[in-house]
Design an enzyme around this catalytic site. Structure first.
Site, PDB file in Angstrom:
ATOM      1  N   GLU A 103       0.845  -1.195   0.000  1.00 45.92           N
ATOM      2  CA  GLU A 103       0.000   0.000   0.000  1.00 45.92           C
ATOM      3  C   GLU A 103       0.879   1.242   0.000  1.00 45.92           C
ATOM      4  O   GLU A 103       2.005   1.210   0.504  1.00 45.92           O
ATOM      5  CB  GLU A 103      -0.906  -0.042   1.239  1.00 45.92           C
ATOM      6  CG  GLU A 103      -1.867   1.097   1.405  1.00 45.92           C
ATOM      7  CD  GLU A 103      -2.940   1.204   0.338  1.00 45.92           C
ATOM      8  OE1 GLU A 103      -2.593   1.461  -0.832  1.00 45.92           O
ATOM      9  OE2 GLU A 103      -4.127   1.084   0.679  1.00 45.92           O
ATOM     10  N   ASP A 104       0.374   2.334  -0.562  1.00 46.36           N
ATOM     11  CA  ASP A 104       1.137   3.586  -0.555  1.00 46.36           C
ATOM     12  C   ASP A 104       1.085   4.254   0.805  1.00 46.36           C
ATOM     13  O   ASP A 104       2.093   4.698   1.340  1.00 46.36           O
ATOM     14  CB  ASP A 104       0.677   4.544  -1.664  1.00 46.36           C
ATOM     15  CG  ASP A 104      -0.798   4.900  -1.597  1.00 46.36           C
ATOM     16  OD1 ASP A 104      -1.575   4.276  -0.826  1.00 46.36           O
ATOM     17  OD2 ASP A 104      -1.224   5.804  -2.340  1.00 46.36           O
ATOM     18  N   ASP A 107      -3.766   5.307   6.653  1.00 45.44           N
ATOM     19  CA  ASP A 107      -4.146   6.290   7.670  1.00 45.44           C
ATOM     20  C   ASP A 107      -5.165   5.664   8.613  1.00 45.44           C
ATOM     21  O   ASP A 107      -4.782   5.017   9.569  1.00 45.44           O
ATOM     22  CB  ASP A 107      -4.566   7.641   7.073  1.00 45.44           C
ATOM     23  CG  ASP A 107      -5.512   7.539   5.889  1.00 45.44           C
ATOM     24  OD1 ASP A 107      -6.363   6.625   5.855  1.00 45.44           O
ATOM     25  OD2 ASP A 107      -5.407   8.380   5.005  1.00 45.44           O
ATOM     26  N   PHE A 156      -1.694  15.820   4.669  1.00 45.38           N
ATOM     27  CA  PHE A 156      -1.930  15.368   3.303  1.00 45.38           C
ATOM     28  C   PHE A 156      -0.633  15.492   2.512  1.00 45.38           C
ATOM     29  O   PHE A 156       0.033  16.526   2.557  1.00 45.38           O
ATOM     30  CB  PHE A 156      -3.045  16.190   2.636  1.00 45.38           C
ATOM     31  CG  PHE A 156      -3.464  15.599   1.326  1.00 45.38           C
ATOM     32  CD1 PHE A 156      -4.320  14.513   1.279  1.00 45.38           C
ATOM     33  CD2 PHE A 156      -2.963  16.104   0.132  1.00 45.38           C
ATOM     34  CE1 PHE A 156      -4.683  13.944   0.066  1.00 45.38           C
ATOM     35  CE2 PHE A 156      -3.323  15.541  -1.081  1.00 45.38           C
ATOM     36  CZ  PHE A 156      -4.183  14.464  -1.111  1.00 45.38           C
ATOM     37  N   ARG A 169       1.420  12.316  -8.817  1.00 43.48           N
ATOM     38  CA  ARG A 169       1.939  10.955  -8.664  1.00 43.48           C
ATOM     39  C   ARG A 169       3.356  10.817  -9.230  1.00 43.48           C
ATOM     40  O   ARG A 169       4.130  10.007  -8.776  1.00 43.48           O
ATOM     41  CB  ARG A 169       1.043   9.939  -9.377  1.00 43.48           C
ATOM     42  CG  ARG A 169      -0.295   9.737  -8.724  1.00 43.48           C
ATOM     43  CD  ARG A 169      -1.004   8.530  -9.345  1.00 43.48           C
ATOM     44  NE  ARG A 169      -2.402   8.484  -9.014  1.00 43.48           N
ATOM     45  CZ  ARG A 169      -2.908   8.019  -7.875  1.00 43.48           C
ATOM     46  NH1 ARG A 169      -2.107   7.585  -6.932  1.00 43.48           N
ATOM     47  NH2 ARG A 169      -4.204   8.005  -7.674  1.00 43.48           N
TER      48      ARG A 169
END
Length: 179
Positions: A103-104, A107, A156, A169
């Site tokens: 996963e990137d 949270d 963020f 990205r």
């Protein structure tokens, strides 16, 4: 490297450089290689965000391995919608296999919990979670995060596969939103 950029009208400041990211990705790969020495692993990348992390991680994996991808979505703009939607699934059997989900960013953990629960239905030998970014202060699920690149605050971020409404990205560094 620029110290500050604008992505889709919002300002971001550099928080992790490409060299810091690459060093840490190699360290995560070393740990996985050690933990699964002599075993086969199926990696499952979560699109779109994990594609850079998955590619760089696998370059340093010295195990017999395969990679597949699934696509889920829970973000709109700079915040989670709270609703996880599976868009593309896995077509091969995972029964009895060692599975590592890539996963990137993790949270709240809702997405990773949904994915882990769906994968458990295929009876893998085990499921491990590897994420580039982990936000422990907002994590609220009971799924163990086995491997992580960086623990970060609940800010963020964009870059290195992470996006803001699809933009950013392609950035090789990671940037944090400037409030």
């Amino acid at each position: 490297m620029k110290n500050e950029i604008t992505v889709n009208g919002k300002r971001f400041g550099v928080s992790l450089t490409s060299s810091e990211i690459q060093k840490r990705v190699a360290e995560v790969a070393e740990q996985i290689n050690s933990d699964f020495k002599g075993q086969e692993v199926v990696f499952i990348g979560i699109l779109n965000g994990s594609f850079m992390f998955a590619a760089d991680l696998l370059k340093s994996i010295n195990l017999v391995s395969k990679i597949s991808f699934i696509k889920v979505s829970s973000y709109q703009g700079t915040s989670s919608t709270g609703e996880v939607k599976q868009l593309i699934g896995i077509s091969e059997s995972l029964e009895g296999k060692n599975v590592i989900v890539i996963e990137d960013i993790v949270d709240t953990g809702r997405t990773i919990k949904m994915i882990a629960n769906q994968l458990k239905q295929q009876n893998p030998a085990n499921i491990k979670i590897a994420t580039l970014m982990f936000k422990p202060t907002v994590y609220s699920e009971d799924v163990t995060i086995d491997y992580y690149g960086f623990k970060i605050p609940n800010d963020f971020i964009v870059g290195y596969g992470l996006d803001y409404d699809g933009y950013g990205r392609n950035l090789k560094d990671i940037y944090t939103i400037i409030k």
